[in-house]
Design an enzyme around this catalytic site. Structure first.
Site, PDB file in Angstrom:
ATOM      1  CB  CYS A   1      -0.896  -0.020   1.235  1.00  0.00           C
ATOM      2  SG  CYS A   1      -1.863   1.493   1.442  1.00  0.00           S
TER       3      CYS A   1
ATOM      4  CB  CYS B   1      -0.635   2.306   5.634  1.00  0.00           C
ATOM      5  SG  CYS B   1      -1.254   0.680   5.180  1.00  0.00           S
TER       6      CYS B   1
ATOM      7  CB  CYS C   1      -9.198  -3.572 -11.998  1.00  0.00           C
ATOM      8  SG  CYS C   1      -8.817  -2.365 -13.255  1.00  0.00           S
TER       9      CYS C   1
HETATM   10 FE    FE Z   1      -2.887   1.040   3.493  1.00  0.00          FE
END
Ligand code: FE
Length: 134
Positions: free
Chosen positions: A51, A54, A122
């Site tokens: 991510c 984070c 996606c």
């Molecule tokens: Fe995250």
């Protein structure tokens, strides 16, 4: 999206200060990057996609495939990586995909992927950070 299962919460002000404008627009405002613009479309090395907001582990390169959509596509997320919600915007019923840890919007999942799952995650490349296996 409800944030009740999200572990990491920050104010929108904090997110604005930690994300790039492109990341903020996609991840906090459910934006969509233009297709064929992410360098991660071309990423073929073994490694992990995290991510961008984070650092949570989201996808392994082992599940990445070329969907022809113009966005990085995967047939499965890593365990406990993502959460989903129903998205009925744009007069369509779609399943929205977000980071389970911070709630950042990633993209959508569609039931037209390859085997073994038949799912196509996606994902906006701007919401991902890739680290090649050493
Ligand atoms: Fe995250």
């Amino acid at each position: 999206m409800t944030d009740k299962n999200v572990e990491l919460t920050k104010s929108e002000h904090e997110w604005r200060n930690t994300l790039t404008p492109e990341q903020y627009q996609v991840m906090r405002q459910h934006g969509t990057e233009r297709p064929w613009t992410s360098p991660l479309n071309q990423e073929k090395r073994a490694g992990t996609f995290f991510c961008a907001a984070c650092g949570h582990e989201l996808f392994s390169s082992e599940t990445k495939y070329e969907s022809g959509s113009g966005w990085p596509s995967f047939y499965a997320p890593m365990p406990d990586a993502i959460g989903t919600s129903s998205d009925t915007s744009l007069f369509m019923e779609r399943t929205e995909v977000h980071c389970r840890r911070c709630g950042g919007h990633l993209g959508h999942v569609f039931p037209d992927g390859p085997r073994p799952t038949g799912q196509r995650y996606c994902i906006n490349g701007v919401a991902l950070k890739f680290e090649a296996k050493k």
